[in-house]
Structures are given as C-alpha cells and as structure tokens.
Design a protein around this motif. Structure first.
Motif, PDB file in Angstrom:
ATOM      1  N   GLY A   7      -0.839  -1.928   3.268  1.00  0.00           N
ATOM      2  CA  GLY A   7      -0.677  -0.798   2.357  1.00  0.00           C
ATOM      3  C   GLY A   7       0.572   0.003   2.688  1.00  0.00           C
ATOM      4  N   ASN A   8       0.786   0.265   3.974  1.00  0.00           N
ATOM      5  CA  ASN A   8       1.988   0.996   4.387  1.00  0.00           C
ATOM      6  C   ASN A   8       3.253   0.195   4.105  1.00  0.00           C
ATOM      7  OD1 ASN A   8       0.576   3.242   5.300  1.00  0.00           O
ATOM      8  ND2 ASN A   8       0.287   2.370   7.336  1.00  0.00           N
ATOM      9  N   LEU A   9       3.208  -1.097   4.390  1.00  0.00           N
ATOM     10  CA  LEU A   9       4.354  -1.961   4.115  1.00  0.00           C
ATOM     11  C   LEU A   9       4.646  -2.016   2.613  1.00  0.00           C
ATOM     12  CD1 LEU A   9       6.478  -3.885   5.254  1.00  0.00           C
ATOM     13  CD2 LEU A   9       4.776  -5.717   5.108  1.00  0.00           C
ATOM     14  N   SER A  10       3.614  -2.086   1.809  1.00  0.00           N
ATOM     15  CA  SER A  10       3.786  -2.088   0.350  1.00  0.00           C
ATOM     16  C   SER A  10       4.421  -0.789  -0.132  1.00  0.00           C
ATOM     17  CB  SER A  10       2.443  -2.299  -0.348  1.00  0.00           C
ATOM     18  OG  SER A  10       1.927  -3.570  -0.059  1.00  0.00           O
ATOM     19  N   ALA A  11       4.008   0.333   0.448  1.00  0.00           N
ATOM     20  CA  ALA A  11       4.589   1.630   0.069  1.00  0.00           C
ATOM     21  C   ALA A  11       6.076   1.675   0.414  1.00  0.00           C
ATOM     22  CB  ALA A  11       3.844   2.763   0.761  1.00  0.00           C
ATOM     23  N   LEU A  58       1.826  -8.776  -1.601  1.00  0.00           N
ATOM     24  CA  LEU A  58       1.236  -7.915  -0.570  1.00  0.00           C
ATOM     25  C   LEU A  58       0.210  -6.952  -1.153  1.00  0.00           C
ATOM     26  CD1 LEU A  58       4.255  -6.975   1.737  1.00  0.00           C
ATOM     27  CD2 LEU A  58       2.439  -8.639   2.149  1.00  0.00           C
ATOM     28  N   GLY A  59       0.500  -6.429  -2.349  1.00  0.00           N
ATOM     29  CA  GLY A  59      -0.430  -5.506  -2.989  1.00  0.00           C
ATOM     30  C   GLY A  59      -1.766  -6.161  -3.294  1.00  0.00           C
ATOM     31  N   LEU A  60      -1.710  -7.391  -3.768  1.00  0.00           N
ATOM     32  CA  LEU A  60      -2.940  -8.125  -4.074  1.00  0.00           C
ATOM     33  C   LEU A  60      -3.738  -8.406  -2.794  1.00  0.00           C
ATOM     34  CD1 LEU A  60      -4.460  -9.354  -6.474  1.00  0.00           C
ATOM     35  CD2 LEU A  60      -3.316 -11.515  -5.955  1.00  0.00           C
ATOM     36  N   ILE A  61      -3.051  -8.835  -1.747  1.00  0.00           N
ATOM     37  CA  ILE A  61      -3.724  -9.110  -0.470  1.00  0.00           C
ATOM     38  C   ILE A  61      -4.298  -7.817   0.118  1.00  0.00           C
ATOM     39  CG2 ILE A  61      -3.405  -9.911   1.902  1.00  0.00           C
ATOM     40  CD1 ILE A  61      -1.213 -11.812   0.765  1.00  0.00           C
ATOM     41  N   ILE A  77      -4.888  -0.645 -10.640  1.00  0.00           N
ATOM     42  CA  ILE A  77      -4.087  -0.136 -11.762  1.00  0.00           C
ATOM     43  C   ILE A  77      -2.615  -0.061 -11.352  1.00  0.00           C
ATOM     44  CG2 ILE A  77      -3.698   1.857 -13.269  1.00  0.00           C
ATOM     45  CD1 ILE A  77      -6.776   2.297 -13.120  1.00  0.00           C
ATOM     46  N   LEU A  78      -2.362   0.388 -10.131  1.00  0.00           N
ATOM     47  CA  LEU A  78      -0.998   0.404  -9.600  1.00  0.00           C
ATOM     48  C   LEU A  78      -0.428  -1.015  -9.574  1.00  0.00           C
ATOM     49  CD1 LEU A  78       1.451   1.552  -8.067  1.00  0.00           C
ATOM     50  CD2 LEU A  78       0.047   1.549  -5.998  1.00  0.00           C
ATOM     51  N   TRP A  79      -1.211  -1.953  -9.083  1.00  0.00           N
ATOM     52  CA  TRP A  79      -0.768  -3.341  -9.011  1.00  0.00           C
ATOM     53  C   TRP A  79      -0.462  -3.898 -10.404  1.00  0.00           C
ATOM     54  CZ3 TRP A  79      -2.492  -8.151 -10.647  1.00  0.00           C
ATOM     55  CH2 TRP A  79      -1.860  -9.242 -10.042  1.00  0.00           C
ATOM     56  N   LEU A  80      -1.291  -3.548 -11.396  1.00  0.00           N
ATOM     57  CA  LEU A  80      -1.033  -3.988 -12.769  1.00  0.00           C
ATOM     58  C   LEU A  80       0.289  -3.425 -13.292  1.00  0.00           C
ATOM     59  CD1 LEU A  80      -4.532  -3.788 -14.507  1.00  0.00           C
ATOM     60  CD2 LEU A  80      -3.211  -5.847 -13.967  1.00  0.00           C
ATOM     61  N   GLY A  81       0.591  -2.172 -12.942  1.00  0.00           N
ATOM     62  CA  GLY A  81       1.876  -1.590 -13.340  1.00  0.00           C
ATOM     63  C   GLY A  81       3.044  -2.374 -12.769  1.00  0.00           C
ATOM     64  N   ILE A  82       2.933  -2.770 -11.502  1.00  0.00           N
ATOM     65  CA  ILE A  82       3.976  -3.573 -10.864  1.00  0.00           C
ATOM     66  C   ILE A  82       4.073  -4.942 -11.543  1.00  0.00           C
ATOM     67  CG2 ILE A  82       4.691  -4.660  -8.695  1.00  0.00           C
ATOM     68  CD1 ILE A  82       3.184  -2.265  -7.302  1.00  0.00           C
TER      69      ILE A  82
END
Length: 125
Positions: A7-11, A58-61, A77-82
C-alpha cells in the motif's frame, strides 16, 4: 505486513505518476528554464507507462492481501480509476488528442480517491 508495504509502495508510485503532470506545468511557467529540468521530465515520461502498469498490479495484490478477496471497497474504486486511466491510454489513438484531457482529469480524480481510501478506507462496507 506485506499488504501495508504494498500500500505504501503503491502510494509512492501514484505520487510519482502525478508528478509528471505537475512538474511539466512548473517547467512551462517558470521564466528561467534550468537545464537539469528536461532530463527529469524525460525520465518521468519514459517511466510513466511502466510505473502505471506496476501500480495496477501492486494495487490489485495489495487489495487482495488486505481483504482476502476482491470486493467493493474504497481501494477497489481507486484501483478502477487507475484501470480506466490505463484503458484511456490504450485507446489514445482511436480517441485522438482529447484522450490526454480525459487522462489528466482522471489523474486528479484518482488523487481524490486515494485520499478517500487513505483516510476513510471503510466508508463502503
């Protein structure tokens, strides 16, 4: 825990992605253009596609590890936006030059969704 790290890496990657647009605007409007700035923009541009794909994966994992499943959640929802931003990129030749407006606008929506997910992750139960 692994999901927290992801999560931190994705941010970090998300803010890296957004920085391309922001730094291009900064460069456009500064009166004295430093010579070291264009190589940074070139690096960000070249990395943008790959870091976007990495962010999707990474977001999905991260979501699967955090929740144990894929379900409706602020992170999903965030992942869908990406994902939609990436799909917009894939169809850029069919859409024409207007795709970049969609892509950049969606970038700001994604940023808002990130803050929603960060501060209110359990808003949707």
């Amino acid at each position: 825990m692994a999901y927290e790290f992801l999560g931190n890496l994705s941010a970090i990657i998300l803010f890296f992605q957004i920085s391309l647009f922001i730094l291009r605007r900064v460069y456009k409007y500064i009166p004295r253009k430093p010579r070291w700035f264009p190589p940074i923009l070139k690096f960000l541009k070249n990395a943008h596609i790959y870091t976007g794909i990495t962010l999707l994966i990474l977001g999905l994992i991260h979501g699967f590890l955090a929740l144990g499943t894929i379900k409706l959640h602020t992170g999903f929802i965030l992942w869908l936006g990406i994902l939609f931003a990436f799909i917009g990129f894939l169809f850029r030749k069919k859409v024409g030059k207007k795709w970049i407006v969609y892509h950049r606008t969606l970038g700001f929506v994604i940023l808002a969704l990130y803050f929603l997910h960060y501060y209110f992750p359990w808003l949707i139960k």
